[in-house]
Design a protein around this motif. Structure first.
Motif, PDB file in Angstrom:
ATOM      1  N   MET A 134       0.863  -1.172   0.000  1.00  0.00           N
ATOM      2  CA  MET A 134       0.000   0.000   0.000  1.00  0.00           C
ATOM      3  C   MET A 134       0.907   1.231   0.000  1.00  0.00           C
ATOM      4  O   MET A 134       1.648   1.452   0.932  1.00  0.00           O
ATOM      5  CB  MET A 134      -0.924  -0.042   1.206  1.00  0.00           C
ATOM      6  N   LEU A 146       1.030   4.558   2.847  1.00  0.00           N
ATOM      7  CA  LEU A 146       1.561   4.542   4.205  1.00  0.00           C
ATOM      8  C   LEU A 146       2.889   5.280   4.198  1.00  0.00           C
ATOM      9  O   LEU A 146       3.681   5.134   3.271  1.00  0.00           O
ATOM     10  CB  LEU A 146       1.785   3.118   4.697  1.00  0.00           C
ATOM     11  N   ILE A 170      -3.748   6.283  10.686  1.00  0.00           N
ATOM     12  CA  ILE A 170      -4.170   5.647   9.438  1.00  0.00           C
ATOM     13  C   ILE A 170      -5.683   5.536   9.379  1.00  0.00           C
ATOM     14  O   ILE A 170      -6.371   5.658  10.391  1.00  0.00           O
ATOM     15  CB  ILE A 170      -3.529   4.250   9.260  1.00  0.00           C
ATOM     16  N   GLN A 177      -6.675   1.407   5.603  1.00  0.00           N
ATOM     17  CA  GLN A 177      -5.251   1.137   5.804  1.00  0.00           C
ATOM     18  C   GLN A 177      -5.043   0.129   6.932  1.00  0.00           C
ATOM     19  O   GLN A 177      -4.194  -0.758   6.832  1.00  0.00           O
ATOM     20  CB  GLN A 177      -4.493   2.426   6.097  1.00  0.00           C
ATOM     21  N   TYR A 195      -5.780  -3.272   5.684  1.00  0.00           N
ATOM     22  CA  TYR A 195      -4.672  -3.710   4.841  1.00  0.00           C
ATOM     23  C   TYR A 195      -3.500  -4.188   5.706  1.00  0.00           C
ATOM     24  O   TYR A 195      -2.947  -5.270   5.474  1.00  0.00           O
ATOM     25  CB  TYR A 195      -4.216  -2.586   3.917  1.00  0.00           C
TER      26      TYR A 195
END
Length: 90
Positions: A1, A4, A50, A54, A57
């Protein structure tokens, strides 16, 4: 991802590495909880910085982080509902 930050990713990996060093047993869980205080600040920073997507994930990609998160959730619920007693001076 890709969205981040490096700091979020590094802290995620620190928590993940910590949790992964313990076997997935009752004894392993006890050992994880004994030392979890030292990793709570990193965990909280990631959690607070986050989005829900996120977090989902991260928990899918980093199973140690997920394990740590589940234990923090169980601890919070236990404190909230009174199953876990906290001394009044805290």
């Amino acid at each position: 991802m890709n969205d981040l930050t490096l700091e979020q990713l590094q802290l995620t990996r620190i928590v993940d590495d910590y949790a992964n060093q313990f076997p997935l047993t009752e004894d392993g869980d006890a050992l994880l909880l004994e030392g979890c205080y030292d990793y709570m600040e990193a965990f909280k920073y990631v959690m607070d910085s986050i989005s829900r997507v996120q977090m989902d994930y991260i928990c899918q990609q980093y199973l140690g982080f997920y394990r740590f998160a589940k234990w923090m959730e169980l601890l919070a619920e236990g404190i909230s509902d009174g199953r876990i007693k906290i001394p009044k001076d805290y």
